[in-house]
Design an enzyme around this catalytic site. Structure first.
Site, PDB file in Angstrom:
ATOM      1  CE  LYS A 296      -4.444  -1.532   1.517  1.00 21.89           C
ATOM      2  NZ  LYS A 296      -4.296  -3.046   2.165  1.00 21.89           N
TER       3      LYS A 296
ATOM      4  CD  GLU B 173     -11.511   5.404   2.201  1.00 24.27           C
ATOM      5  OE1 GLU B 173     -11.664   6.338   1.749  1.00 24.27           O
ATOM      6  OE2 GLU B 173     -10.996   4.380   1.462  1.00 24.27           O
TER       7      GLU B 173
ATOM      8  CB  SER C 236      -0.033  -8.428  -1.251  1.00 21.81           C
ATOM      9  OG  SER C 236      -0.950  -8.933  -0.395  1.00 21.81           O
TER      10      SER C 236
HETATM   11  C1  LIG Z   1      -5.007  -3.912   1.655  1.00 19.29           C
HETATM   12  C2  LIG Z   1      -4.294  -5.332   1.171  1.00 19.29           C
HETATM   13  C3  LIG Z   1      -4.575  -6.116   0.276  1.00 19.29           C
HETATM   14  C4  LIG Z   1      -6.097  -5.699  -0.646  1.00 19.29           C
HETATM   15  O1  LIG Z   1      -5.882  -4.765  -1.216  1.00 19.29           O
HETATM   16  P1  LIG Z   1      -5.695  -4.629  -2.926  1.00 19.29           P
HETATM   17  O2  LIG Z   1      -6.186  -3.157  -3.232  1.00 19.29           O
HETATM   18  O3  LIG Z   1      -6.732  -5.671  -3.506  1.00 19.29           O
HETATM   19  O4  LIG Z   1      -4.463  -4.887  -3.073  1.00 19.29           O
HETATM   20  C5  LIG Z   1      -3.875  -7.057   0.040  1.00 19.29           C
HETATM   21  N1  LIG Z   1      -2.834  -7.614   0.880  1.00 19.29           N
HETATM   22  C6  LIG Z   1      -2.344  -6.530   1.610  1.00 19.29           C
HETATM   23  C7  LIG Z   1      -1.328  -7.193   2.487  1.00 19.29           C
HETATM   24  C8  LIG Z   1      -3.175  -5.512   2.112  1.00 19.29           C
HETATM   25  O5  LIG Z   1      -2.736  -4.830   3.119  1.00 19.29           O
END
Ligand SMILES: *Cc1c(COP(=O)(O)O)cnc(C)c1O
Length: 405
Positions: free
Chosen positions: A101, A123, A388
């Site tokens: 993010k 938000e 992610s």
């Molecule tokens: C917020 C988050 C997601 C989901 O958000 P996307 O916009 O779909 O990428 C996925 N993995 C992690 C670790 C997150 O913090």
């Protein structure tokens, strides 16, 4: 590469269109007042983001502050436990703050600075976007107002503490169900009042144009790095790539590096407890076309046509829609979207931890679980998974709910 009538050589020039459409999805469905604010952001984005100064400053931040490029790791032990397919992960868990993010938050906050804004507004539901934006605001010396439902404030105490330590204002939203939807509404209202001095920073490839495009572009660093790194590690492209899809930002950035390649692409949505409405958040699989939060996409609706309640063990994935570009890529067939439920996800969470020494975020464990299934189905070749984020935020919850597996 031409795929079902879409020319992917020129894809990024044509999608989205000038008014923010990916095919029929996307657009800008908000009040005239807010449309003016979005037009200002769009214009600034197209001007500033082409400037060498902005580009080199963002590159320097990626390297010196975020710790990019993040590596790719070969999952040797997990792969050999499954058979002949080789699994790899792109390590966004090693990006500063522990997830992808920050990639778009640093871009959005740098844009705010170039536009002369003093404040960023957003938000947050689970608090992950709030923490990333509060980090970016601290870095650039911007004020930061984060709107959050009182129910979420109670549930996400560590992230609320992080935001406050970073200097953000956490503004409690008490009306309605006091969760993400009300927080979105409150943040948009504040933005309509304050847009001369502030910029709204959306947390995924969602919301009105230009956000689905801008967030994808800021996240594309993940796909660009991953493609180069994988080719230099193995001498070829992966056969398949996988990412989890909540709003769709990590997936959009990661996929963007491979759309024009002969690579199978899979987006993974949360099946939660099962197929019944309210038990999952798999909008692309079970949803229908509709408009919410300022954009047209595929969404899960209740009997009145409003956004339906959704559920996933991963709080970062429980959103009743997905970014318009994902709806488009689904219809075109370039990306295949599939689902993984809570149980398989928790199994993958422990497998990656035990066999590889990497504790994944539960969101990312959805992609790992699907990568495992894909490896069993493929029998040979390679799969690159976007990891992610890291799982530190999830450990207490997993132990309490599932125990040690
Ligand atoms: C917020 C988050 C997601 C989901 O958000 P996307 O916009 O779909 O990428 C996925 N993995 C992690 C670790 C997150 O913090």
């Amino acid at each position: 590469m031409n795929f079902n009538g879409i020319d992917f050589d020129t894809y990024f020039k044509n999608y989205p269109s000038e008014d923010g459409y990916f095919g029929k999805y996307g657009g800008c469905y908000i009040s005239d007042e807010l449309k003016k604010a979005m037009a200002e952001i769009t214009e600034a984005y197209f001007t500033i983001c082409k400037s060498a100064k902005f580009i080199s400053e963002l590159r320097r931040i990626r390297k010196d502050f975020q710790g990019r490029p993040t590596p790719i790791s070969h999952l040797e032990r997990l792969s050999s436990s499954l058979g002949n397919v080789q699994l790899y992960v792109k390590r966004e868990d090693l990006n500063h703050t522990g997830a992808h993010k920050l990639n778009h938050c640093m871009g959005e906050a740098l844009l705010a600075k170039y536009m002369g804004k003093k404040k960023v507004i957003a938000e947050t539901g689970a608090g992950q976007h709030g923490v990333a934006l509060a980090t970016a605001a601290a870095y650039f010396g911007l004020q930061c107002d984060i709107y959050m439902g009182s129910v979420d404030i109670k549930k996400q105490a560590p992230n609320v503490a992080r935001m406050k330590i970073l200097g953000a204002n956490v503004i409690e939203v008490t009306h309605g169900l006091a969760t993400l939807k009300e927080a979105v509404d409150a943040a948009f209202e504040a933005y309509a009042r304050e847009y001369k001095d502030a910029i709204y920073c959306i947390g995924s490839v969602l919301g009105p144009h230009p956000f689905p495009m801008m967030v994808r572009d800021f996240q594309s660093v993940v796909g660009i790095e991953a493609r180069e790194q994988f080719v230099s590690m193995t001498g070829e492209l992966p056969d398949a790539i996988v990412a989890c899809v909540g709003g769709g930002s990590n997936a959009a950035g990661f996929f963007s590096g491979f759309l024009n390649d002969p690579v199978e692409i899979y987006g993974v949505e949360p099946l939660g407890r099962g197929e019944k409405l309210g038990d999952h958040a798999a909008s692309l699989k079970y949803g229908t076309e509709g408009i919410m939060h300022g954009f047209n996409s595929i969404m899960l609706k209740d009997e009145n046509g409003d956004p339906a309640p959704v559920y996933s063990v991963a709080s970062g994935l429980d959103y009743p829609s997905s970014g318009p570009e994902h709806a488009f890529l689904r219809d075109v067939g370039r990306v295949k979207y599939d689902v993984v439920g809570d149980e398989q996800t928790i199994d993958a969470f422990f497998a990656l931890s035990r066999l590889e020494g990497i504790i994944p975020a539960i969101e990312s464990a959805h992609a790992v679980a699907y990568g495992v299934k894909l490896a069993q189905r493929m029998g040979k070749g390679s799969v690159l998974i976007n990891l992610s984020g890291r799982g530190d935020k999830d450990m207490d919850f997993v132990i309490e709910k599932y125990g040690i597996r």
